[in-house]
Scaffold this motif. Structure first.
Motif, PDB file in Angstrom:
ATOM      1  N   MET A   1       0.849  -1.159   0.000  1.00 18.36           N
ATOM      2  CA  MET A   1       0.000   0.000   0.000  1.00 18.36           C
ATOM      3  C   MET A   1       0.906   1.236   0.000  1.00 18.36           C
ATOM      4  N   LYS A   2       0.591   2.236  -0.777  1.00 16.56           N
ATOM      5  CA  LYS A   2       1.389   3.455  -0.865  1.00 16.56           C
ATOM      6  C   LYS A   2       0.860   4.522   0.101  1.00 16.56           C
ATOM      7  N   THR A   3       1.762   5.418   0.517  1.00 12.54           N
ATOM      8  CA  THR A   3       1.405   6.475   1.455  1.00 12.54           C
ATOM      9  C   THR A   3       2.250   7.714   1.193  1.00 12.54           C
ATOM     10  N   ARG A   4       2.018   8.740   1.973  1.00 14.93           N
ATOM     11  CA  ARG A   4       2.838   9.948   1.897  1.00 14.93           C
ATOM     12  C   ARG A   4       4.180   9.677   2.554  1.00 14.93           C
ATOM     13  N   PHE A   5       5.143  10.554   2.340  1.00 15.55           N
ATOM     14  CA  PHE A   5       6.472  10.361   2.922  1.00 15.55           C
ATOM     15  C   PHE A   5       6.430  10.594   4.420  1.00 15.55           C
ATOM     16  N   ARG A   6       6.682   9.554   5.173  1.00 16.08           N
ATOM     17  CA  ARG A   6       6.761   9.625   6.630  1.00 16.08           C
ATOM     18  C   ARG A   6       7.612   8.473   7.109  1.00 16.08           C
ATOM     19  N   LYS A   7       8.220   8.649   8.267  1.00 14.86           N
ATOM     20  CA  LYS A   7       8.958   7.555   8.884  1.00 14.86           C
ATOM     21  C   LYS A   7       8.724   7.616  10.382  1.00 14.86           C
ATOM     22  N   SER A   8       8.277   6.504  10.928  1.00 14.23           N
ATOM     23  CA  SER A   8       8.001   6.437  12.360  1.00 14.23           C
ATOM     24  C   SER A   8       8.070   4.984  12.777  1.00 14.23           C
ATOM     25  N   GLY A   9       7.833   4.709  14.057  1.00 17.27           N
ATOM     26  CA  GLY A   9       7.791   3.333  14.524  1.00 17.27           C
ATOM     27  C   GLY A   9       6.408   2.740  14.321  1.00 17.27           C
TER      28      GLY A   9
ATOM     29  N   GLY B   1       0.874  -0.526  12.450  1.00 22.39           N
ATOM     30  CA  GLY B   1       1.377  -0.121  11.144  1.00 22.39           C
ATOM     31  C   GLY B   1       2.561   0.808  11.274  1.00 22.39           C
ATOM     32  N   ILE B   2       3.330   0.897  10.181  1.00 22.15           N
ATOM     33  CA  ILE B   2       4.472   1.796  10.124  1.00 22.15           C
ATOM     34  C   ILE B   2       4.543   2.400   8.721  1.00 22.15           C
ATOM     35  N   GLU B   3       4.848   3.681   8.651  1.00 26.08           N
ATOM     36  CA  GLU B   3       5.030   4.371   7.376  1.00 26.08           C
ATOM     37  C   GLU B   3       6.521   4.543   7.126  1.00 26.08           C
ATOM     38  N   ILE B   4       6.977   4.035   5.986  1.00 26.53           N
ATOM     39  CA  ILE B   4       8.380   4.178   5.587  1.00 26.53           C
ATOM     40  C   ILE B   4       8.394   4.662   4.152  1.00 26.53           C
ATOM     41  N   ARG B   5       8.993   5.807   3.952  1.00 26.95           N
ATOM     42  CA  ARG B   5       8.991   6.482   2.659  1.00 26.95           C
ATOM     43  C   ARG B   5       7.553   6.612   2.179  1.00 26.95           C
ATOM     44  N   TYR B   6       7.213   6.019   1.033  1.00 26.26           N
ATOM     45  CA  TYR B   6       5.858   6.129   0.496  1.00 26.26           C
ATOM     46  C   TYR B   6       5.044   4.863   0.702  1.00 26.26           C
ATOM     47  N   ASP B   7       5.479   4.002   1.600  1.00 25.93           N
ATOM     48  CA  ASP B   7       4.784   2.741   1.849  1.00 25.93           C
ATOM     49  C   ASP B   7       4.322   2.649   3.298  1.00 25.93           C
ATOM     50  N   VAL B   8       3.293   1.836   3.520  1.00 27.33           N
ATOM     51  CA  VAL B   8       2.847   1.525   4.874  1.00 27.33           C
ATOM     52  C   VAL B   8       2.859   0.002   5.013  1.00 27.33           C
ATOM     53  N   TYR B   9       3.375  -0.476   6.144  1.00 29.08           N
ATOM     54  CA  TYR B   9       3.490  -1.904   6.430  1.00 29.08           C
ATOM     55  C   TYR B   9       2.738  -2.204   7.712  1.00 29.08           C
ATOM     56  N   PHE B  10       2.177  -3.425   7.777  1.00 31.22           N
ATOM     57  CA  PHE B  10       1.410  -3.828   8.942  1.00 31.22           C
ATOM     58  C   PHE B  10       1.986  -5.103   9.543  1.00 31.22           C
ATOM     59  N   LYS B  11       1.861  -5.220  10.870  1.00 32.55           N
ATOM     60  CA  LYS B  11       2.230  -6.451  11.556  1.00 32.55           C
ATOM     61  C   LYS B  11       1.190  -6.689  12.645  1.00 32.55           C
ATOM     62  N   ALA B  12       1.054  -7.961  13.048  1.00 33.20           N
ATOM     63  CA  ALA B  12       0.108  -8.327  14.094  1.00 33.20           C
ATOM     64  C   ALA B  12       0.637  -9.545  14.829  1.00 33.20           C
ATOM     65  N   ASP B  13       0.076  -9.802  15.994  1.00 33.28           N
ATOM     66  CA  ASP B  13       0.471 -10.971  16.772  1.00 33.28           C
ATOM     67  C   ASP B  13      -0.274 -12.222  16.327  1.00 33.28           C
ATOM     68  N   ASP B  14      -1.547 -12.056  15.907  1.00 34.68           N
ATOM     69  CA  ASP B  14      -2.346 -13.202  15.497  1.00 34.68           C
ATOM     70  C   ASP B  14      -3.545 -12.725  14.684  1.00 34.68           C
ATOM     71  N   VAL B  15      -4.183 -13.657  14.012  1.00 33.24           N
ATOM     72  CA  VAL B  15      -5.408 -13.380  13.251  1.00 33.24           C
ATOM     73  C   VAL B  15      -6.407 -14.493  13.557  1.00 33.24           C
ATOM     74  N   THR B  16      -7.677 -14.116  13.739  1.00 28.81           N
ATOM     75  CA  THR B  16      -8.724 -15.104  14.006  1.00 28.81           C
ATOM     76  C   THR B  16      -9.952 -14.793  13.170  1.00 28.81           C
ATOM     77  N   GLU B  17     -10.718 -15.823  12.913  1.00 27.82           N
ATOM     78  CA  GLU B  17     -11.953 -15.662  12.151  1.00 27.82           C
ATOM     79  C   GLU B  17     -13.033 -15.074  13.048  1.00 27.82           C
ATOM     80  N   VAL B  18     -13.810 -14.142  12.487  1.00 27.51           N
ATOM     81  CA  VAL B  18     -14.951 -13.570  13.198  1.00 27.51           C
ATOM     82  C   VAL B  18     -16.147 -14.449  12.886  1.00 27.51           C
ATOM     83  N   LYS B  19     -16.777 -14.943  13.911  1.00 24.05           N
ATOM     84  CA  LYS B  19     -17.925 -15.864  13.728  1.00 24.05           C
ATOM     85  C   LYS B  19     -19.207 -15.099  13.616  1.00 24.05           C
TER      86      LYS B  19
END
Length: 104
Positions: A1-9, A86-104
């Protein structure tokens, strides 16, 4: 996914800027993809994480990275994340998570 220029944790605030918590998120992957460590431009056999693809109405498909190999629900399942960040690096945004589960 693309984003504006930003850098953060990684943060929850970054997620809210791009993913609407009120709209459903669907799984697009059938299995997790391994991510490998690279040294001097060459891939090693060391696995650094796993990732899978998701979608939400109005957004392009996006990846979420996990440190461990999570058990994915069925293809196109409605899902929720544990500790999505999420984190914004240059023009991209990246996501991380601990786990994913199905919503019933």
């Amino acid at each position: 996914m693309k984003t504006r220029f930003r850098k953060s944790g990684y943060s929850d605030a970054t997620v809210i800027k791009y993913i609407d918590p009120e709209n459903p998120i669907y799984l697009l992957s059938t299995e997790s993809e391994k991510q490998f460590k690279y040294v001097d431009g060459k891939r090693t056999d060391e696995v650094t994480g796993y990732r899978s693809w998701y979608t939400q109405e109005g957004l392009p498909p996006f990846m979420v990275k996990f440190e461990k190999d999570v058990k994915l629900p069925k293809y196109l399942s409605l899902v929720k994340f544990e500790n999505l960040q999420g984190i914004e690096i240059r023009y991209d945004v990246y996501f991380k998570a601990d786990d994913v589960t199905e919503v019933k």
